[in-house]
Design a protein around this motif. Structure first.
Motif, PDB file in Angstrom:
ATOM      1  N   LEU A 189      17.594  15.578  -5.597  1.00 18.25           N
ATOM      2  CA  LEU A 189      15.854  15.850  -5.674  1.00 18.25           C
ATOM      3  C   LEU A 189      15.551  14.623  -5.266  1.00 18.25           C
ATOM      4  CD1 LEU A 189      16.653  16.705  -9.428  1.00 18.25           C
ATOM      5  CD2 LEU A 189      15.917  17.942  -7.315  1.00 18.25           C
ATOM      6  N   ALA A 190      14.709  15.044  -4.236  1.00 19.80           N
ATOM      7  CA  ALA A 190      14.089  13.837  -3.408  1.00 19.80           C
ATOM      8  C   ALA A 190      12.682  14.370  -3.561  1.00 19.80           C
ATOM      9  CB  ALA A 190      14.476  13.806  -2.110  1.00 19.80           C
ATOM     10  N   GLU A 191      11.586  14.277  -3.869  1.00 15.37           N
ATOM     11  CA  GLU A 191      10.991  15.256  -4.267  1.00 15.37           C
ATOM     12  C   GLU A 191       9.436  13.631  -4.906  1.00 15.37           C
ATOM     13  OE1 GLU A 191      11.047  19.325  -8.115  1.00 15.37           O
ATOM     14  OE2 GLU A 191      11.778  16.926  -8.149  1.00 15.37           O
ATOM     15  N   GLY A 192       9.697  13.321  -4.659  1.00 14.88           N
ATOM     16  CA  GLY A 192       8.995  12.170  -4.805  1.00 14.88           C
ATOM     17  C   GLY A 192       8.488  11.568  -6.318  1.00 14.88           C
ATOM     18  N   ALA A 193       7.318  10.923  -6.448  1.00 17.70           N
ATOM     19  CA  ALA A 193       7.423  10.421  -8.229  1.00 17.70           C
ATOM     20  C   ALA A 193       6.555  11.098  -8.637  1.00 17.70           C
ATOM     21  CB  ALA A 193       5.782   9.847  -7.988  1.00 17.70           C
ATOM     22  N   LYS A 194       7.259  11.621 -10.333  1.00 15.50           N
ATOM     23  CA  LYS A 194       6.612  12.456 -10.633  1.00 15.50           C
ATOM     24  C   LYS A 194       7.001  13.842 -10.201  1.00 15.50           C
ATOM     25  CE  LYS A 194       4.975  13.344 -15.196  1.00 15.50           C
ATOM     26  NZ  LYS A 194       5.543  12.609 -16.649  1.00 15.50           N
ATOM     27  N   GLY A 195       8.542  14.166  -9.623  1.00 15.28           N
ATOM     28  CA  GLY A 195       9.303  15.419  -8.949  1.00 15.28           C
ATOM     29  C   GLY A 195       8.694  16.617 -10.136  1.00 15.28           C
ATOM     30  N   PHE A 196       8.536  17.226  -9.929  1.00 12.07           N
ATOM     31  CA  PHE A 196       8.032  18.810 -10.893  1.00 12.07           C
ATOM     32  C   PHE A 196      10.044  19.105 -11.381  1.00 12.07           C
ATOM     33  CE2 PHE A 196       8.833  23.000 -11.010  1.00 12.07           C
ATOM     34  CZ  PHE A 196       8.463  23.829 -12.777  1.00 12.07           C
ATOM     35  N   LEU A 197      10.844  19.218 -10.549  1.00 14.50           N
ATOM     36  CA  LEU A 197      13.033  19.350 -11.149  1.00 14.50           C
ATOM     37  C   LEU A 197      12.978  18.477 -11.628  1.00 14.50           C
ATOM     38  CD1 LEU A 197      13.393  22.326  -8.523  1.00 14.50           C
ATOM     39  CD2 LEU A 197      12.442  22.742 -10.250  1.00 14.50           C
ATOM     40  N   THR A 198      12.871  17.343 -11.936  1.00 15.23           N
ATOM     41  CA  THR A 198      13.543  16.098 -11.396  1.00 15.23           C
ATOM     42  C   THR A 198      13.190  15.446 -13.028  1.00 15.23           C
ATOM     43  OG1 THR A 198      13.266  15.249  -9.458  1.00 15.23           O
ATOM     44  CG2 THR A 198      13.662  13.766 -10.760  1.00 15.23           C
ATOM     45  N   GLU A 199      11.791  16.283 -13.145  1.00 14.81           N
ATOM     46  CA  GLU A 199      11.554  15.898 -14.363  1.00 14.81           C
ATOM     47  C   GLU A 199      12.238  16.203 -15.382  1.00 14.81           C
ATOM     48  OE1 GLU A 199       8.852  13.663 -15.675  1.00 14.81           O
ATOM     49  OE2 GLU A 199       8.865  12.765 -14.334  1.00 14.81           O
ATOM     50  N   LYS A 200      12.606  17.885 -14.928  1.00 13.47           N
ATOM     51  CA  LYS A 200      13.145  18.699 -15.722  1.00 13.47           C
ATOM     52  C   LYS A 200      14.724  18.719 -16.065  1.00 13.47           C
ATOM     53  CE  LYS A 200      10.445  22.962 -14.697  1.00 13.47           C
ATOM     54  NZ  LYS A 200       9.632  23.208 -16.413  1.00 13.47           N
ATOM     55  N   ILE A 201      15.095  18.447 -15.525  1.00 12.13           N
ATOM     56  CA  ILE A 201      16.825  17.711 -15.280  1.00 12.13           C
ATOM     57  C   ILE A 201      16.890  16.740 -16.508  1.00 12.13           C
ATOM     58  CG2 ILE A 201      18.366  16.676 -13.227  1.00 12.13           C
ATOM     59  CD1 ILE A 201      18.193  19.363 -13.621  1.00 12.13           C
ATOM     60  N   ILE A 202      15.835  15.077 -15.624  1.00  6.58           N
ATOM     61  CA  ILE A 202      15.712  13.932 -16.434  1.00  6.58           C
ATOM     62  C   ILE A 202      15.565  14.402 -18.235  1.00  6.58           C
ATOM     63  CG2 ILE A 202      15.239  11.747 -16.854  1.00  6.58           C
ATOM     64  CD1 ILE A 202      14.062  11.691 -14.047  1.00  6.58           C
ATOM     65  N   LEU A 203      14.524  15.240 -18.574  1.00  6.61           N
ATOM     66  CA  LEU A 203      14.510  16.138 -19.616  1.00  6.61           C
ATOM     67  C   LEU A 203      16.043  16.558 -20.395  1.00  6.61           C
ATOM     68  CD1 LEU A 203      13.128  15.970 -21.399  1.00  6.61           C
ATOM     69  CD2 LEU A 203      11.531  18.240 -21.284  1.00  6.61           C
ATOM     70  N   LYS A 204      16.343  17.700 -19.607  1.00  3.72           N
ATOM     71  CA  LYS A 204      17.208  18.364 -20.199  1.00  3.72           C
ATOM     72  C   LYS A 204      18.748  17.635 -20.052  1.00  3.72           C
ATOM     73  CE  LYS A 204      20.444  22.892 -19.027  1.00  3.72           C
ATOM     74  NZ  LYS A 204      20.170  23.366 -19.769  1.00  3.72           N
ATOM     75  N   TYR A 205      19.239  16.941 -19.475  1.00  2.96           N
ATOM     76  CA  TYR A 205      20.537  16.116 -19.574  1.00  2.96           C
ATOM     77  C   TYR A 205      20.196  14.236 -20.105  1.00  2.96           C
ATOM     78  CZ  TYR A 205      22.270  20.025 -16.860  1.00  2.96           C
ATOM     79  OH  TYR A 205      22.912  20.882 -16.354  1.00  2.96           O
ATOM     80  N   ASN A 206      18.796  14.330 -20.771  1.00  3.78           N
ATOM     81  CA  ASN A 206      18.712  12.715 -21.794  1.00  3.78           C
ATOM     82  C   ASN A 206      18.978  11.947 -20.345  1.00  3.78           C
ATOM     83  OD1 ASN A 206      17.381  11.771 -23.490  1.00  3.78           O
ATOM     84  ND2 ASN A 206      19.512  11.297 -24.537  1.00  3.78           N
ATOM     85  N   LEU A 207      18.609  11.861 -19.169  1.00  3.41           N
ATOM     86  CA  LEU A 207      19.204  10.722 -17.865  1.00  3.41           C
ATOM     87  C   LEU A 207      18.117   9.825 -18.156  1.00  3.41           C
ATOM     88  CD1 LEU A 207      19.690  13.380 -14.571  1.00  3.41           C
ATOM     89  CD2 LEU A 207      21.137  12.281 -16.637  1.00  3.41           C
ATOM     90  N   ASN A 208      17.165   9.442 -19.199  1.00  4.98           N
ATOM     91  CA  ASN A 208      16.525   8.006 -19.273  1.00  4.98           C
ATOM     92  C   ASN A 208      16.421   7.279 -20.647  1.00  4.98           C
ATOM     93  OD1 ASN A 208      14.948  10.607 -20.661  1.00  4.98           O
ATOM     94  ND2 ASN A 208      13.002   9.942 -20.087  1.00  4.98           N
TER      95      ASN A 208
END
Length: 539
Positions: A189-208
């Motif tokens: 995922l290299a979508e840039g700041a506030k990426g659409f799919l990136t946000e979903k992945i971070i939320l789903k897998y609690n990466l933050n």
């Protein structure tokens, strides 16, 4: 609605899919291919880009240090003609309303000095980089927007791309195409700041988890064609102070590019508290300052754009991988806010991801975080790790805290910060109204007038990519924040007609401000039809 049984998705397969053709995405693809050739591995690599052309959505300052480019392309000097405009004069000014004061070079921190770096068009750089990628048989799909991630057993197995030629009622038009299913072994995922799919992945897998909040600035920029007498090739200016007060982290820039073109812009932290602030109008005000106005005199605006920028914080970077997914570039927050630079950090993050994948392919078990910690990138971000937290408190207090931190703690302390930008806004009753000057249509323009220079392209009959999550919050924003949507957006997307909020999605610059600053997080942003949106030229 679409009858999904009636239409069949086209299915394609790749070893590695990279979403986003910015500096990190293209660099990752190139390094992957280089290493696969070195280790005699057969890898199929595809980069997916939602904009109409490579670089159509790219916008940046940009000042670039070429010494980092040799890690990706050792012989770049013999291939590239872009780096001709070296920084010759690097000045920083403190602005008051009518005056300006040059900061002595001796007290400017080393990380803010740019002499002998290059003033570039990031758009042109990405076009050149993509050509290098294609020479390595890397496929790049333009005008393709990744819309949905599909999982199986907690692992991502394919993505779906957006439909083409569907009307606002979600009824297929004559040349309807339902999209593509792209299967892969690894997703980057290299979508840039506030990426659409990136946000979903971070939320789903609690990466933050246990990470600091990601915070953002909004960068607004114009290109101007100016008169010979006002042009000084190789000169760059950075400013702080006016027009915003000392409590808001913000600043301006002006770069003399090539062929009598200047890049002028303003960056404002989205942690501001006053709902009456309009970042767009602060930028217009900035251009009226005597220091800036003298460059623009008798010139002509030729391009306009805006995009959010990570404020950068080592402790805000999420876990970089989970199963077969890796997050790189500004999607992860690889930006050094203390030096105002992010191109070289994005390139390096792409290289790190490529090395991690190849190590796995040749059965060398290395964690991506361990690879990252052994690089100059980690050291650079470590040295700047608390910069964001201090500077969000305001320029002067931030500088004082940075000095105290350096003297007494030597940057060893890891400060925690969990304040998201939308939570920082105050109710309108507790803040002073701001009255902005009327636009003069000479060097200040209305939002509608500026959008002409963004080369926006939308099919007016397509579904809106912006929606309200809950309409009950509209009254809250209207009554408690006095129509804040009209002000935080730099593109006139949100417009109150009487008390009804209308979305003019055809004006959207894809800057993502609304998804960050809306007090109730009521804006749902999804990718629009591929190829739609701004088509920036040389930004």
């Amino acid at each position: 609605m679409i009858n999904k049984k009636k239409y069949l998705y086209e299915n394609i397969n790749y070893d590695i899919i990279i979403i986003g053709a910015g500096p990190s995405g293209i660099s990752c693809a190139i390094k992957l291919k280089q290493l696969s050739i070195f280790f005699n591995l057969k890898l199929s690599i595809c980069v997916i880009e939602k904009s109409k052309f490579i670089s159509s959505n790219i916008i940046s300052g940009a000042i670039f240090n070429t010494k980092y480019l040799k890690e990706l392309l050792p012989n770049w000097k013999f291939k590239n003609l872009l780096f001709k405009n070296k920084v010759k004069l690097d000045l920083i000014y403190y602005l008051t309303r009518l005056n300006y004061y040059k900061i002595p070079n001796i007290i400017i921190p080393k990380n803010l000095k740019n002499k002998n770096k290059y003033i570039i068009s990031l758009s042109k750089f990405i076009i050149w980089l993509s050509k290098e990628a294609k020479k390595l048989n890397i496929e790049i799909f333009e005008s393709i927007a990744a819309k949905k991630i599909v999982y199986k057993n907690n692992k991502v197995i394919y993505i779906k791309t957006n439909e083409f030629n569907i009307n606002k009622y979600k009824i297929p038009n004559k040349n309807f195409f339902c999209g593509i299913k792209i299967y892969f072994n690894n997703l980057i995922l290299a979508e840039g700041a506030k990426g659409f799919l990136t946000e979903k992945i971070i939320l789903k897998y609690n990466l933050n988890k246990n990470k600091n909040s990601q915070n953002y600035s909004l960068g607004i920029k114009e290109l101007w064609k100016i008169k010979n007498k006002n042009y000084n090739k190789g000169l760059i200016l950075h400013t702080f102070g006016w027009p915003l007060n000392k409590k808001i982290y913000s600043g301006g820039f002006l770069y003399n590019m090539e062929n009598n073109i200047i890049s002028v812009g303003y960056i404002i932290s989205l942690s501001y508290k006053n709902p009456y602030i309009s970042p767009y109008d602060e930028f217009q005000k900035f251009k009226l300052h005597p220091l800036i106005n003298k460059f623009l005199e008798n010139g002509k605006c030729i391009s306009y754009g805006a995009r959010v920028i990570n404020l950068g914080d080592l402790n805000s970077i999420p876990k970089l991988n989970f199963n077969n997914i890796i997050i790189i570039g500004c999607s992860a927050g690889f930006l050094n806010s203390s030096s105002l630079k992010g191109i070289h950090t994005s390139i390096k993050s792409g290289i790190i991801a490529a090395e991690y994948i190849i190590y796995k392919k040749i059965n060398k078990k290395k964690k991506i975080n361990n690879i990252f910690k052994k690089t100059w990138l980690y050291k650079e971000l470590y040295n700047a790790k608390n910069h964001k937290i201090f500077m969000i408190k305001g320029f002067y207090l931030g500088i004082l805290l940075l000095i105290i931190n350096k003297i007494f703690y030597n940057k060893k302390n890891n400060l925690k910060y969990k304040k998201y930008d939308y939570k920082m806004i105050n109710l309108s009753n507790f803040e002073n109204k701001i009255k902005y000057k009327k636009y003069n249509n000479i060097n200040t323009f209305s939002k509608s007038s500026s959008l002409i220079f963004s080369n926006l392209k939308y099919n007016d009959n397509q579904p809106s990519h912006l929606k309200f999550k809950n309409k009950k919050y509209l009254n809250i924003n209207y009554n408690l924040y006095n129509k804040i949507e009209e002000r935080y957006c730099p593109a006139n997307v949100y417009e109150y007609i009487n008390k009804n909020l209308q979305i003019n999605f055809q004006n959207c610059l894809h800057c993502k401000t609304c998804s960050i600053k809306d007090p109730k997080q009521n804006i749902k942003w999804t990718p629009c039809e591929g190829g739609n949106g701004p088509n920036y030229l040389n930004m």
